[in-house]
Enzyme design. Structure first.
Site, PDB file in Angstrom:
ATOM      1  N   LYS A  73     -30.628 -17.723 -12.119  1.00 18.13           N
ATOM      2  CA  LYS A  73     -30.211 -18.224 -13.433  1.00 18.13           C
ATOM      3  C   LYS A  73     -29.832 -17.108 -14.405  1.00 18.13           C
ATOM      4  O   LYS A  73     -28.796 -17.172 -15.063  1.00 18.13           O
ATOM      5  CB  LYS A  73     -31.318 -19.103 -14.012  1.00 18.13           C
ATOM      6  CG  LYS A  73     -31.054 -19.626 -15.420  1.00 18.13           C
ATOM      7  CD  LYS A  73     -31.967 -20.784 -15.762  1.00 18.13           C
ATOM      8  CE  LYS A  73     -33.411 -20.468 -15.486  1.00 18.13           C
ATOM      9  NZ  LYS A  73     -33.922 -19.308 -16.294  1.00 18.13           N
ATOM     10  N   THR A  75     -28.965 -14.084 -13.633  1.00 19.19           N
ATOM     11  CA  THR A  75     -27.780 -13.419 -13.078  1.00 19.19           C
ATOM     12  C   THR A  75     -26.519 -14.178 -13.457  1.00 19.19           C
ATOM     13  O   THR A  75     -25.512 -13.576 -13.876  1.00 19.19           O
ATOM     14  CB  THR A  75     -27.909 -13.302 -11.551  1.00 19.19           C
ATOM     15  OG1 THR A  75     -29.097 -12.575 -11.237  1.00 19.19           O
ATOM     16  CG2 THR A  75     -26.705 -12.602 -10.946  1.00 19.19           C
ATOM     17  N   ARG A  96     -34.198 -13.781 -23.082  1.00 16.03           N
ATOM     18  CA  ARG A  96     -35.606 -13.500 -23.395  1.00 16.03           C
ATOM     19  C   ARG A  96     -35.990 -12.113 -22.902  1.00 16.03           C
ATOM     20  O   ARG A  96     -35.346 -11.555 -22.019  1.00 16.03           O
ATOM     21  CB  ARG A  96     -36.516 -14.543 -22.738  1.00 16.03           C
ATOM     22  CG  ARG A  96     -36.400 -15.931 -23.313  1.00 16.03           C
ATOM     23  CD  ARG A  96     -37.226 -16.916 -22.518  1.00 16.03           C
ATOM     24  NE  ARG A  96     -36.737 -17.030 -21.147  1.00 16.03           N
ATOM     25  CZ  ARG A  96     -37.438 -17.521 -20.138  1.00 16.03           C
ATOM     26  NH1 ARG A  96     -38.685 -17.920 -20.324  1.00 16.03           N
ATOM     27  NH2 ARG A  96     -36.925 -17.612 -18.932  1.00 16.03           N
ATOM     28  N   LYS A 107     -42.676 -12.928  -9.588  1.00 19.01           N
ATOM     29  CA  LYS A 107     -41.359 -13.485  -9.884  1.00 19.01           C
ATOM     30  C   LYS A 107     -40.289 -12.411 -10.043  1.00 19.01           C
ATOM     31  O   LYS A 107     -39.156 -12.570  -9.642  1.00 19.01           O
ATOM     32  CB  LYS A 107     -41.433 -14.336 -11.166  1.00 19.01           C
ATOM     33  CG  LYS A 107     -40.099 -14.947 -11.574  1.00 19.01           C
ATOM     34  CD  LYS A 107     -40.254 -15.776 -12.837  1.00 19.01           C
ATOM     35  CE  LYS A 107     -38.901 -16.284 -13.313  1.00 19.01           C
ATOM     36  NZ  LYS A 107     -38.039 -15.195 -13.817  1.00 19.01           N
ATOM     37  N   ALA A 275     -41.629 -20.808 -19.938  1.00 18.36           N
ATOM     38  CA  ALA A 275     -41.125 -22.175 -20.061  1.00 18.36           C
ATOM     39  C   ALA A 275     -42.044 -23.198 -19.422  1.00 18.36           C
ATOM     40  O   ALA A 275     -41.950 -24.390 -19.731  1.00 18.36           O
ATOM     41  CB  ALA A 275     -39.735 -22.284 -19.446  1.00 18.36           C
ATOM     42  N   PHE A 303     -36.839 -21.577 -16.138  1.00 16.37           N
ATOM     43  CA  PHE A 303     -37.065 -22.503 -15.029  1.00 16.37           C
ATOM     44  C   PHE A 303     -36.019 -23.615 -15.005  1.00 16.37           C
ATOM     45  O   PHE A 303     -34.869 -23.397 -15.382  1.00 16.37           O
ATOM     46  CB  PHE A 303     -38.492 -23.043 -15.060  1.00 16.37           C
ATOM     47  CG  PHE A 303     -39.545 -21.976 -14.887  1.00 16.37           C
ATOM     48  CD1 PHE A 303     -39.483 -21.093 -13.820  1.00 16.37           C
ATOM     49  CD2 PHE A 303     -40.585 -21.832 -15.793  1.00 16.37           C
ATOM     50  CE1 PHE A 303     -40.444 -20.095 -13.648  1.00 16.37           C
ATOM     51  CE2 PHE A 303     -41.541 -20.845 -15.632  1.00 16.37           C
ATOM     52  CZ  PHE A 303     -41.478 -19.971 -14.554  1.00 16.37           C
ATOM     53  N   PHE A 383     -24.281 -17.490  -1.384  1.00 12.53           N
ATOM     54  CA  PHE A 383     -24.936 -16.510  -0.524  1.00 12.53           C
ATOM     55  C   PHE A 383     -24.160 -16.409   0.782  1.00 12.53           C
ATOM     56  O   PHE A 383     -23.521 -17.379   1.220  1.00 12.53           O
ATOM     57  CB  PHE A 383     -26.389 -16.903  -0.249  1.00 12.53           C
ATOM     58  CG  PHE A 383     -27.335 -16.558  -1.357  1.00 12.53           C
ATOM     59  CD1 PHE A 383     -28.175 -15.454  -1.270  1.00 12.53           C
ATOM     60  CD2 PHE A 383     -27.382 -17.331  -2.512  1.00 12.53           C
ATOM     61  CE1 PHE A 383     -29.051 -15.135  -2.298  1.00 12.53           C
ATOM     62  CE2 PHE A 383     -28.254 -17.024  -3.540  1.00 12.53           C
ATOM     63  CZ  PHE A 383     -29.090 -15.914  -3.433  1.00 12.53           C
ATOM     64  N   TRP A 411     -23.276 -11.865  -8.556  1.00 11.31           N
ATOM     65  CA  TRP A 411     -24.176 -10.802  -8.106  1.00 11.31           C
ATOM     66  C   TRP A 411     -23.364  -9.654  -7.510  1.00 11.31           C
ATOM     67  O   TRP A 411     -23.602  -8.486  -7.809  1.00 11.31           O
ATOM     68  CB  TRP A 411     -25.164 -11.336  -7.064  1.00 11.31           C
ATOM     69  CG  TRP A 411     -26.253 -10.349  -6.742  1.00 11.31           C
ATOM     70  CD1 TRP A 411     -27.502 -10.298  -7.267  1.00 11.31           C
ATOM     71  CD2 TRP A 411     -26.158  -9.232  -5.834  1.00 11.31           C
ATOM     72  NE1 TRP A 411     -28.204  -9.226  -6.760  1.00 11.31           N
ATOM     73  CE2 TRP A 411     -27.395  -8.552  -5.875  1.00 11.31           C
ATOM     74  CE3 TRP A 411     -25.158  -8.738  -4.995  1.00 11.31           C
ATOM     75  CZ2 TRP A 411     -27.665  -7.416  -5.115  1.00 11.31           C
ATOM     76  CZ3 TRP A 411     -25.421  -7.596  -4.229  1.00 11.31           C
ATOM     77  CH2 TRP A 411     -26.665  -6.960  -4.295  1.00 11.31           C
TER      78      TRP A 411
END
Length: 557
Positions: A73, A75, A96, A107, A275, A303, A383, A411
């Site tokens: 998210k 990224t 954030r 994480k 969150a 999230f 991916f 990415w």
């Protein structure tokens, strides 16, 4: 599409050719006398010296329910902002600040990944400009002042058994969840039970992110309920007369932080509430500052849409006085296959059936955004393991269900890999939306909770523990019920059971506590087994971290 990583995120970030922060400020039309430099590549912004009034449009980035496969998210948020910049849009990304809890735990950081990152990545993910330390200090100063007041005679008649204010630490430490303070005799204070929350779950963090000015910050701090007297009357920070001291500790941290993406897009990173426990959005003052400077502000909420996005809509947008103009829902084929029953070790194998079984999770998050009157676009984070059959399956599903979807590869390609998504977002920004929160604050507490449980989670209803019922009655007695709610729930499931992946049906949410956070301006509802102080995993990320003799970080993602 995203390929196997040849370089780590840290290596990519360390090779980035950053511009001086003064150049970034100039590109965002921030006067040089409004920035306070923290070295060459970071700065604080004095918002009182910002005269812009563009009131740019807000693009919110959310996601499907997170899995160990990763959704990307942050990224996508960074990559989308870089793509919009490539399309000659005046854009700022607002994020954030990372917490050391996830950074040192499991994480990871919050600066994006690959060639879609904010930099200097290492510094942002560690101590940055010290904002979280300032929030920790203010929180714990209040705790010390409460205990000192009791020790020095307890003029306010605070009942030590009914203090609800906890100490905090910005690290995962399960051993501190429940402690006893004041042991050692009369000179060491009054013994009582206490505990620690993680800093990013604290009410001061929420206040920090929802305050609209320094004056409003002080007012909100004064409204914090720290506990109750022997007569069961509430005690506020204003009764202790320390809101001025707490504001003083926060005054420099309250200024938004300016950095940049790898491609030189201005980035405001400020505040970092979780969150799943708190409201999961960056500060209102940073978002509004970005709106004053840019035509488009790309921001994220933590999230899935059941957590950060719901709270963005019902809490942040309501208190900030603005509405999201577009919403992006990030997902991956890998994550959807996990929601369809595939284990992480088997995600590289083609499994169209599992993908089909996992799509209902995406479908629910799309439905949730539509519940707020906004038509979203899905960002499919590609991916290399995604098969053509799997790709065709999800694209056909989107077409059949009138869902906008865009394949992204930010990415590996940075903003270039998000141009298709950026074009779709620009189209949405030209369309009228019908945003509205899901409930009125004047609804009863139970009605507000049910609105979220039924319309956002897809649950059947709510069950309240006896403790929650007593707390709700007390909240109504003091006329505190006219506030939005902040649900504290596991991020891994739409239900309050983290093992129920996909789109569970027929479940009931258990609300075990309802805690008033009057300074923040919401009521926190603790559900299931959610913890306000996480623990570290068996093999925390810290085990892979090191530093070279010349001070270069190693193993930081």
């Amino acid at each position: 599409m995203t390929t196997t990583k040849k370089l780590t995120d840290l290596q990519i970030a360390s090779q980035a050719e950053m511009k001086l922060i003064t150049e970034i400020a100039e590109s965002a039309q921030i006067p040089l006398d409004a920035i306070e430099q923290y070295g060459r590549y970071k700065a604080k912004i004095d918002t009182t010296k910002i005269s812009g009034s563009a009131l740019g449009k807000v693009v919110l980035v959310t996601a499907t329910s997170p899995t160990p496969a990763g959704e990307g998210k942050s990224t996508i948020t960074v990559g989308l902002s870089d793509a919009l910049k490539q399309l000659d849009q005046k854009v700022i990304v607002a994020l954030r600040e990372p917490s050391l809890g996830p950074v040192m735990g499991v994480k990871g950081g919050a600066t994006g990944g690959g060639y879609s990152q904010v930099v200097p990545m290492e510094e942002i993910n560690l101590h940055f400009t010290g904002d979280l330390h300032a929030i920790t200090s203010a929180n714990n100063a209040l705790a010390a002042l409460i205990d000192n007041h009791i020790h020095q005679g307890n003029e306010l008649q605070i009942d030590p058994r009914r203090i609800i204010w906890k100490r905090v630490l910005d690290i995962n430490d399960r051993s501190l969840r429940n402690i006893v303070v004041g042991l050692g005799g009369p000179m060491q204070g009054v013994p009582r039970e206490d505990g620690f929350d993680i800093t990013v779950a604290s009410e001061i963090m929420a206040i920090f992110c929802l305050a609209t000015s320094l004056e409003n910050l002080k007012e909100r701090l004064a409204n914090i309920v720290i506990g109750y007297t022997y007569m069961k009357e509430p005690v506020f920070v204003r009764d202790l007369k320390v809101e001025g001291a707490l504001t003083l500790l926060l005054k420099d941290a309250f200024k938004p932080n300016l950095v940049q993406t790898i491609e030189g897009t201005p980035a405001l990173i400020h505040g970092g509430p979780f969150a799943n426990i708190a409201h999961g959005c960056n500060s209102i003052i940073a978002t509004q500052t970005a709106r004053n400077l840019a035509d488009i502000v790309v921001t994220e909420a933590g999230f899935g849409a059941d957590l950060g996005a719901e709270k963005f809509m019902n809490i942040k947008a309501r208190q900030g006085g603005f509405a999201p103009d577009a919403v992006v829902v990030v997902t991956t084929i890998r994550a959807l296959k996990m929601h369809g029953g595939v284990t992480k070790t088997n995600l590289s194998e083609e499994n169209v059936e599992a993908l089909i079984n996992g799509i209902p999770n995406l479908e629910k998050h799309i439905q949730t955004i539509r519940e707020f009157g906004i038509e979203p676009v899905v960002a499919l984070n590609r991916f290399v393991t995604d098969s053509e059959a799997e790709l065709i399956t999800i694209l056909n599903w989107a077409h059949a269900n009138n869902v906008r979807i865009s394949r992204t590869n930010v990415w590996e390609e940075g903003g270039k890999g998000g141009l298709e998504l950026a074009q779709q977002v620009l189209e949405i920004l030209e369309e009228p939306q019908n945003f509205a929160p899901l409930y009125k604050t004047t609804d009863s507490i139970e009605e507000k909770i049910n609105a979220v449980v039924q319309r956002v989670y897809g649950g059947e209803g709510v069950q309240f523990t006896d403790q929650a019922k007593k707390q709700m009655a007390q909240i109504e007695q003091f006329d505190w019920d006219d506030l939005p709610i902040c649900m504290a729930k596991t991020q891994y499931s739409l239900s309050d059971n983290p093992k129920q992946l996909g789109r569970p049906q027929g479940f009931t949410i258990i609300v075990r506590e309802v805690i008033p956070k009057l300074g923040a301006g919401f009521l926190v509802c603790l559900t299931g087994d959610i913890m306000t102080m996480p623990g570290l995993p068996k093999e925390p990320a810290a085990l892979r971290m090191d530093v070279t003799e010349d001070g270069q970080a190693l193993g930081l993602f």
